[in-house]
Design a protein around this motif. Structure first.
Motif, mmCIF file in Angstrom:
data_model
loop_
_atom_site.group_PDB
_atom_site.id
_atom_site.type_symbol
_atom_site.label_atom_id
_atom_site.label_comp_id
_atom_site.label_asym_id
_atom_site.label_seq_id
_atom_site.Cartn_x
_atom_site.Cartn_y
_atom_site.Cartn_z
ATOM 1 N N UNK A 578 27.936 44.469 60.679
ATOM 2 C CA UNK A 578 28.953 44.853 59.708
ATOM 3 C C UNK A 578 29.808 43.699 59.220
ATOM 4 N N UNK A 579 29.361 42.443 59.521
ATOM 5 C CA UNK A 579 30.151 41.283 59.113
ATOM 6 C C UNK A 579 29.495 40.481 57.972
ATOM 7 N N UNK A 580 28.282 40.797 57.610
ATOM 8 C CA UNK A 580 27.557 40.009 56.624
ATOM 9 C C UNK A 580 28.263 39.945 55.270
ATOM 10 N N UNK A 581 28.584 41.094 54.676
ATOM 11 C CA UNK A 581 29.248 41.101 53.379
ATOM 12 C C UNK A 581 30.720 40.696 53.501
ATOM 13 N N UNK A 582 31.333 40.967 54.667
ATOM 14 C CA UNK A 582 32.709 40.507 54.867
ATOM 15 C C UNK A 582 32.769 38.986 54.821
ATOM 16 N N UNK A 583 31.729 38.326 55.390
ATOM 17 C CA UNK A 583 31.679 36.871 55.339
ATOM 18 C C UNK A 583 31.480 36.399 53.902
ATOM 19 N N UNK A 584 30.653 37.116 53.139
ATOM 20 C CA UNK A 584 30.453 36.774 51.729
ATOM 21 C C UNK A 584 31.787 36.786 50.981
ATOM 22 N N UNK A 585 32.564 37.817 51.197
ATOM 23 C CA UNK A 585 33.846 37.920 50.491
ATOM 24 C C UNK A 585 34.813 36.839 50.939
ATOM 25 N N UNK A 586 34.805 36.513 52.250
ATOM 26 C CA UNK A 586 35.701 35.466 52.751
ATOM 27 C C UNK A 586 35.370 34.112 52.114
ATOM 28 N N UNK A 587 34.074 33.796 52.029
ATOM 29 C CA UNK A 587 33.679 32.507 51.436
ATOM 30 C C UNK A 587 34.040 32.477 49.952
ATOM 31 N N UNK A 588 33.813 33.597 49.285
ATOM 32 C CA UNK A 588 34.168 33.670 47.852
ATOM 33 C C UNK A 588 35.664 33.449 47.661
ATOM 34 N N UNK A 589 36.476 34.113 48.497
ATOM 35 C CA UNK A 589 37.930 33.935 48.402
ATOM 36 C C UNK A 589 38.321 32.476 48.648
ATOM 37 N N UNK A 590 37.641 31.832 49.601
ATOM 38 C CA UNK A 590 37.963 30.442 49.909
ATOM 39 C C UNK A 590 37.690 29.527 48.714
ATOM 40 N N UNK A 591 36.746 29.932 47.846
ATOM 41 C CA UNK A 591 36.452 29.169 46.620
ATOM 42 C C UNK A 591 37.346 29.578 45.453
ATOM 43 N N UNK A 592 38.058 30.688 45.621
ATOM 44 C CA UNK A 592 38.814 31.212 44.495
ATOM 45 C C UNK A 592 37.976 32.127 43.618
ATOM 46 N N UNK A 593 36.864 32.648 44.167
ATOM 47 C CA UNK A 593 35.973 33.533 43.416
ATOM 48 C C UNK A 593 36.270 34.987 43.771
ATOM 49 N N UNK A 594 35.549 35.895 43.106
ATOM 50 C CA UNK A 594 35.649 37.322 43.427
ATOM 51 C C UNK A 594 34.248 37.913 43.518
ATOM 52 N N UNK A 595 34.128 39.029 44.281
ATOM 53 C CA UNK A 595 32.834 39.674 44.525
ATOM 54 C C UNK A 595 32.959 41.157 44.204
ATOM 55 N N UNK A 596 31.906 41.707 43.592
ATOM 56 C CA UNK A 596 31.888 43.146 43.300
ATOM 57 C C UNK A 596 30.480 43.682 43.511
ATOM 58 N N UNK A 597 30.384 44.997 43.816
ATOM 59 C CA UNK A 597 29.082 45.634 44.034
ATOM 60 C C UNK A 597 28.847 46.673 42.961
ATOM 61 N N UNK A 598 27.547 46.915 42.686
ATOM 62 C CA UNK A 598 27.192 47.911 41.677
ATOM 63 C C UNK A 598 25.754 48.323 41.873
ATOM 64 N N UNK A 599 25.158 48.832 40.800
ATOM 65 C CA UNK A 599 23.782 49.319 40.847
ATOM 66 C C UNK A 599 22.916 48.477 39.932
ATOM 67 N N UNK A 600 21.736 48.070 40.424
ATOM 68 C CA UNK A 600 20.819 47.281 39.608
ATOM 69 C C UNK A 600 20.100 48.176 38.616
ATOM 70 N N UNK A 601 19.392 47.548 37.661
ATOM 71 C CA UNK A 601 18.631 48.329 36.674
ATOM 72 C C UNK A 601 17.533 49.149 37.339
ATOM 73 N N UNK A 602 17.059 48.680 38.521
ATOM 74 C CA UNK A 602 16.016 49.403 39.240
ATOM 75 C C UNK A 602 16.579 50.473 40.166
ATOM 76 N N UNK A 603 17.893 50.643 40.186
ATOM 77 C CA UNK A 603 18.516 51.660 41.017
ATOM 78 C C UNK A 603 18.935 51.173 42.373
ATOM 79 N N UNK A 604 18.701 49.905 42.677
ATOM 80 C CA UNK A 604 19.080 49.362 43.963
ATOM 81 C C UNK A 604 20.508 48.821 43.952
ATOM 82 N N UNK A 605 20.804 47.977 44.944
ATOM 83 C CA UNK A 605 22.146 47.401 45.058
ATOM 84 C C UNK A 605 22.220 46.107 44.242
ATOM 85 N N UNK A 606 23.407 45.845 43.695
ATOM 86 C CA UNK A 606 23.658 44.598 42.958
ATOM 87 C C UNK A 606 25.016 44.057 43.376
#
Length: 618
Positions: A578-606
């Protein structure tokens, strides 16, 4: 003279008037005669029609010729008037000339008198026309803002307009007949002779700048033009450009002051430069700078000639003073005479003041013991100088805030590093002991509980690894370089167990990042897709206008879970921490970036990582 000449002939004998008119028109075909039988009728014609010359009899009923002349002169002082009479005398002639007659003619027999009269009328009209033209020109010259003078061939003044006398401070009579050298300092006379007059001799005219001298001995820079006429005279035009020159010098000096303000390293240095420029460039004697502190204007710097430190010391913003008005309204206030203003000055000796707000920082005020000491140029230059000071103060405030934030982040990084060290040492050591003991126990006995314990210890090791990564990846990114998202994604995919899964890099993006931490983002996102997408999942990576994305054709993320996927410890897999995406967000924040989730055109995760359009290049 080529235009028609309209002559009003007033005579109480209509026959003679008509006869005279016929002879005049015959003598000169430009002449057109209008007749009247008495003075009143003649005045009526003058009021209703244009007339170039009046010819009048003397002995008429009602007003005689002299009285008619006096009435004409009241409304037409320059109109040619010829008294043409048969009953005249020397006394009448004298009275006529005294009343303003242009000429006096005695009626005679024969037709020659009409030739004489026609010639004189034509001459007088031409002379009057030329004189009127000359007066119009002189009036135009007098109305000109430029100083204009005419000199004779010897260099002596024969005409000067009012603007010219005002520039040099002389009366007209004091200049007429004087030589031009009167208006030059002694050390400039040779320049005027050798350069200006030589230029006129060679080119017919000269234009440039010279130094003039006023009647009081003061000097000024003049924009000067001299041209020669066909008659050998000289026409001079002069403009005082001292103010313009002074402004140019002030702007150049203010540019240097602005450079000093840009390099100032403290507020006190900004105030020192500001006051020095006010004294040296704007030539202000009495200046003070007030700074807002807790709703009060506090004096921080001054050039006032005071024995004690500070004069006002502090002024509450709700007090009604020119300083608080300027600050509260964010508007420059200029007062020409403080004694007539509704607000009493701090010192009754001060007569005028100029107050400029320094944004929300405070105010700049200059005062003088002279009435009307500050003009529009002073106001404009002061606002320019204060504007540069305001920008310098804002720059220092931003730098101070950035230092404070950087120091806070560095302290946070230090605490995270300390935490990571504790986790790594204090938890891994007993965990390693437990693992070793478990393997010894497994050699001594065969228990169904040993595999469960081994799995629990492995899970604890994974949790420790992810916790360390979470702590370290959240540290502030201070150094970045351009990195290819596509290249890093392919490298990370090669390190993962992908089985039948496929990576499809559809486009690339170059981002400014710490490469090792970007690798962590992409590796976690790719691993997450492999875990949740199934054995034959297809993972797509590509660039966007403001960052990059990672998407798959798996089952996707349920709507109810999208807000929680970045929470620490959140997982829908039995194998994940349960830490994989939390680490993604932490690294993004450290760069000054932002992260969001949605649905791909194929119906999967994006997952979209936004780095900003000015930091990415697709």
């Amino acid at each position: 003279m080529t235009e028609r000449v309209r002559v009003l002939h007033v005579d109480d004998e209509p026959g003679f008037a008509e006869l005279a008119g016929e002879f005049l028109e015959r003598e000169d075909d430009r002449i057109e005669v209008v007749t009247a039988t008495d003075a009143e009728a003649g005045l009526a014609v003058l009021e209703s029609e244009p007339v170039d010359c009046v010819v009048s009899d003397y002995d008429m009923p009602g007003r005689n010729g002299i009285e008619f002349l006096e009435a004409v002169r009241e409304s037409h002082p320059e109109l040619p008037f010829v008294l043409f009479t048969g009953k005249g005398s020397e006394a009448v002639a004298s009275d006529a000339f005294s009343a303003g007659a242009t000429d006096y003619l005695q009626k005679e027999g024969g037709t020659d008198q009409y030739t004489v009269l026609a010639n004189r009328v034509s001459n007088y009209v031409e002379t009057a026309s030329a004189e009127a033209q000359r007066k119009r020109q002189l009036n135009a010259i007098e109305a000109a803002r430029e100083g204009i003078a005419i000199l004779d061939a010897d260099g002596e003044f024969i005409y000067v307009n009012e603007a010219y006398t005002d520039i040099y401070g002389y009366d007209r009579g004091e200049l007429l007949g004087e030589h031009w050298a009167l208006l030059y300092p002694d050390d400039e006379v040779s320049y005027a002779s050798d350069v200006i007059l030589s230029g006129v001799d060679e080119q017919g005219s000269w234009h440039g700048e010279s130094v003039g001298e006023r009647a009081d001995g003061s000097t000024f820079v003049e924009d000067h033009t001299v041209a020669a006429t066909d008659e050998g005279e000289f026409v001079c035009t002069v403009r005082d450009v001292s103010a313009r020159k002074q402004r140019e010098r002030a702007l150049a000096a203010l540019h240097d002051a602005a450079t000093d303000l840009e390099g100032a390293e403290s507020e006190s240095e900004v105030y020192d430069v500001l006051l020095a420029a006010a004294e040296d460039i704007l030539e202000f004697d009495l200046v003070a700078v007030d700074v807002v502190e807790d709703g009060v204007l506090v004096q921080q710097a001054w050039t006032l000639d005071l024995d004690t430190e500070g004069y006002w010391q502090e002024t509450a913003l709700d007090e009604d003073t020119f300083v608080t008005r300027a600050y509260n309204r964010q508007k420059t206030i200029t007062v020409d005479d403080l004694r007539t203003a509704e607000i009493a000055p701090a010192d009754p000796e001060y007569r005028s003041a100029l107050t400029v707000p320094i944004g929300d920082r405070g105010t700049f005020q200059a005062v003088s013991r002279d009435v009307g000491a500050f003009d529009d140029a002073d106001r404009e230059l002061t606002e320019l100088l204060v504007g540069h000071a305001r920008e310098a103060l804002e720059r220092l405030a931003r730098a101070r805030e950035l230092r404070s934030r950087t120091e806070a982040l560095e302290r946070q990084n230090d605490r995270l590093e300390e935490f990571a060290a504790i986790v790594s040492h204090d938890l891994r050591a007993p965990l390693n002991v437990a693992g070793g003991r478990l393997e010894l126990a497994a050699e001594e006995c065969d228990s169904e509980h040993i595999p469960a314990v081994r799995d629990a210890l492995d899970r604890m090791d994974s949790l420790i690894s992810d916790t360390l990564a979470l702590a370290r990846q959240g540290q502030l990114v201070t150094e970045t370089e351009p990195v290819s998202v596509a290249a890093v994604a392919r490298e990370c995919w090669g390190r993962l167990t992908t089985d039948g899964a496929t990576l499809d890099v559809v486009s690339d993006a170059t981002v400014a990042a710490a490469e090792n931490r970007l690798q962590q983002i992409l590796e976690n996102l790719l691993r997450n897709a492999l875990v949740h997408g199934g054995r034959d999942v297809t993972v797509r990576v590509g660039g966007t206008a403001d960052g990059f994305f990672v998407e798959d054709d798996g089952p996707g993320i349920p709507d109810g879970n999208r807000e929680a996927v970045f929470d620490r410890g959140f997982t829908t897999s039995d194998e994940g921490t349960g830490y994989g995406l939390a680490i993604v967000e932490e690294i993004a924040d450290a760069h000054g970036w932002s992260v969001s989730v949605g649905t791909s055109d194929a119906g999967g995760a994006r997952v979209d990582v936004t780095v900003g359009s000015d930091e990415s290049e697709t």
